[in-house]
Design a protein around this motif. Structure first.
Motif, PDB file in Angstrom:
ATOM      1  N   UNK A 371      -4.668  53.601  41.461  1.00 17.28           N
ATOM      2  CA  UNK A 371      -4.067  54.717  40.693  1.00 17.28           C
ATOM      3  C   UNK A 371      -3.446  55.741  41.648  1.00 17.28           C
ATOM      4  N   UNK A 372      -4.190  56.065  42.720  1.00 14.37           N
ATOM      5  CA  UNK A 372      -3.663  57.048  43.683  1.00 14.37           C
ATOM      6  C   UNK A 372      -2.389  56.528  44.338  1.00 14.37           C
ATOM      7  N   UNK A 373      -2.407  55.251  44.726  1.00 18.77           N
ATOM      8  CA  UNK A 373      -1.205  54.690  45.354  1.00 18.77           C
ATOM      9  C   UNK A 373      -0.023  54.767  44.393  1.00 18.77           C
ATOM     10  N   UNK A 374      -0.288  54.405  43.152  1.00 20.62           N
ATOM     11  CA  UNK A 374       0.784  54.403  42.149  1.00 20.62           C
ATOM     12  C   UNK A 374       1.321  55.834  41.962  1.00 20.62           C
ATOM     13  N   UNK A 375       0.396  56.785  41.964  1.00 20.52           N
ATOM     14  CA  UNK A 375       0.807  58.183  41.791  1.00 20.52           C
ATOM     15  C   UNK A 375       1.703  58.635  42.950  1.00 20.52           C
ATOM     16  N   UNK A 376       1.339  58.258  44.171  1.00 17.09           N
ATOM     17  CA  UNK A 376       2.157  58.636  45.335  1.00 17.09           C
ATOM     18  C   UNK A 376       3.553  58.019  45.236  1.00 17.09           C
ATOM     19  N   UNK A 377       3.602  56.766  44.751  1.00 12.67           N
ATOM     20  CA  UNK A 377       4.912  56.099  44.624  1.00 12.67           C
ATOM     21  C   UNK A 377       5.743  56.784  43.543  1.00 12.67           C
ATOM     22  N   UNK A 378       5.101  57.034  42.406  1.00 11.59           N
ATOM     23  CA  UNK A 378       5.835  57.597  41.263  1.00 11.59           C
ATOM     24  C   UNK A 378       6.291  59.024  41.513  1.00 11.59           C
TER      25      UNK A 378
END
Ligand SMILES: Cc1cc2nc3c(=O)[nH]c(=O)nc-3n(C[C@H](O)[C@H](O)[C@H](O)COP(=O)(O)O)c2cc1C
Length: 443
Positions: A371-378
């Protein structure tokens, strides 16, 4: 999303070697072969080896703390280690840290072109200007030259290397056994580069490489470092304590790239992420606590002193960190300042924290980490991540076993390689001959 793996050609971190699952075999080829195979099976784009050219001597002007705590030493030669890793892989990109401060452009251009040929286009170069007095002293200089002089030399070294790589055109070799013509001399030219720091005649004695130029990586964080990265880097590596600072850096760098007339889509930004994964968030936090407890504060301070190139024993260790002025690695110093001021840490506390630092706050269950990785990407903070291992090979094994399948399930990470070269993995074009001459600073 792009994935690179940060691994030392030596022990991991200040206390990674103390981890119960750490393999002590970092002086053996099998250690690196095992890591290379596991990174390729997990479809990593790149294995990245940092480097420094000394046994650090920043703490108390002695190499003893570095040896005693295993901070920043030993460091094996990165290109030799990457050669071992190349032998057991076919796709994994392989990047070496090589300093512009103490190598001649001919050496660098030749080594990287050779490596790119024999790996079928997988070579990367992390361009560093070096940051310690101890490195300068190994190469006949009394102290580290000032940052501006280091970047001025870096500019010349990289410009000269680019000209050496351009000194052969593609398809110069004929090897025509009938006519006896080995190569087309008209497709090779000399370089005649004359700068304030380096001079080279050329041509290079290695033909144009499969990628045209190696994948260029840069992690400078000062204004000069950012400008240099915006002009030269294909991949920008950075380290941030918060999503907010990562987003600000990402946006600034993409803008700088655009201002230099380059396509911002052709530059990838990878923040460092130390991932600690567990069955639950609590389990992961316990794992990280157990790891952090093994860090002796002086071991962490020795690492910090090495990164900032300042002898921190000059100050009261139970007081706050004063302004240090010009430091070795600006990026690491900025993060430390941000964190220490927020948390009101003494120098001794900073040491304890720094030795077990986990960039990006990616400690948790698999779904929390992803989730954190996805948030950084988004949120526009990253094009992918430089995954830092707390210990080897265990941290990468866990990442490959638990995190990668979840990234793949969410469609964030590939399950097979589409290209063969490092540039292809990062979705970057193969530049034509002379394309990089535009990147050089116009004087
Ligand atoms: C995340 C990160 C990793 C780095 N890795 C290395 C390294 O392995 N070797 C090295 O000599 N410098 C390394 N550096 C230093 C920089 O690449 C740069 O040469 C140095 O920080 C001086 O430039 P700056 O003040 O612009 O940051 C690293 C910097 C950062 C932020």
């Amino acid at each position: 999303m792009h994935l690179a793996a940060f691994l030392n050609a030596g022990p991991m971190g200040t206390s990674g070697w103390r981890h119960p699952d750490a393999d002590p075999g970092f002086l053996t080829a099998n250690y690196y072969r095992h890591v290379a195979k596991l990174l390729e099976a997990a479809c990593f784009d790149l294995a990245f080896i940092p480097d420094a050219l000394s046994v650090p001597r920043s703490l108390g002007n002695s190499f003893a703390p570095a040896v005693q705590w295993g901070s920043g030493t030993p460091r094996l030669d990165p290109l030799v280690i990457l050669g071992v890793m190349a032998g057991v892989t076919e796709h994994l990109g392989l990047a070496a840290t090589l300093s512009t401060g103490y190598h001649e452009p001919f050496h660098l251009a030749r080594a990287l072109a050779t490596f790119d040929h024999v790996t079928g286009g997988r070579a990367g170069w992390n361009i560093v200007t070096s940051f310690q007095d101890a490195e300068a002293q190994n190469f006949g200089q009394p102290t580290l030259p000032p940052r501006e002089a280091r970047y001025a030399r870096a500019e010349e070294v990289v410009s000269a290397a680019a000209q050496l790589w351009d000194s052969w055109d593609d398809e110069t070799l004929q090897q025509n056994k009938q006519t006896g013509e080995f190569g087309l001399a008209s497709k090779v030219r000399s370089v005649d580069f004359r700068g304030d720091f380096v001079t080279t005649q050329g041509p290079l004695n290695v033909p144009r490489m499969p990628q045209g130029y190696p994948l260029l990586i840069q992690a400078g964080a000062s204004p000069s470092g950012r400008d240099f990265a915006a002009r030269w880097a294909d991949v920008i590596f950075c380290s941030h304590e918060s999503l907010a600072s990562a987003t600000a850096f990402y946006q600034e760098m993409k803008q700088r790239v655009t201002d230099h007339g380059r396509d911002p889509q052709q530059v990838r930004i990878l923040p460092a992420a130390t991932v600690v994964v567990g069955d639950s968030d609590t389990d992961a936090q316990q794992k990280h606590r157990a790891f952090a407890e093994r860090v002796h504060p002086l071991a962490g301070l020795s690492r910090l002193a090495y990164h900032v190139n300042v002898d921190l024993t000059r100050y009261d260790l139970d007081g706050p960190l004063p302004e240090l002025g010009e430091v070795g690695v600006q990026g690491h110093y900025d993060e430390v300042r941000e964190f220490a001021q927020r948390e009101k840490l003494s120098i001794r506390d900073i040491g304890r924290w720094y030795g077990a630092r986990t960039e990006g706050n990616m400690i948790g269950s698999v779904s929390s980490v992803v989730d954190t990785m996805e948030q950084w990407l988004e949120q526009g903070a990253a094009d992918g991540f430089m995954i830092q291992a707390t210990h080897l090979p265990g941290a990468f094994e866990e990442f490959a076993r638990y995190v990668v399948p979840e990234l793949q399930r969410r469609g964030l990470h590939k399950s097979h390689y589409q290209g063969t070269t490092a540039r292809e993995h990062f979705g970057l074009e193969r530049p034509s001959r002379d394309a990089w001459q535009q990147r050089a600073l116009r004087r």
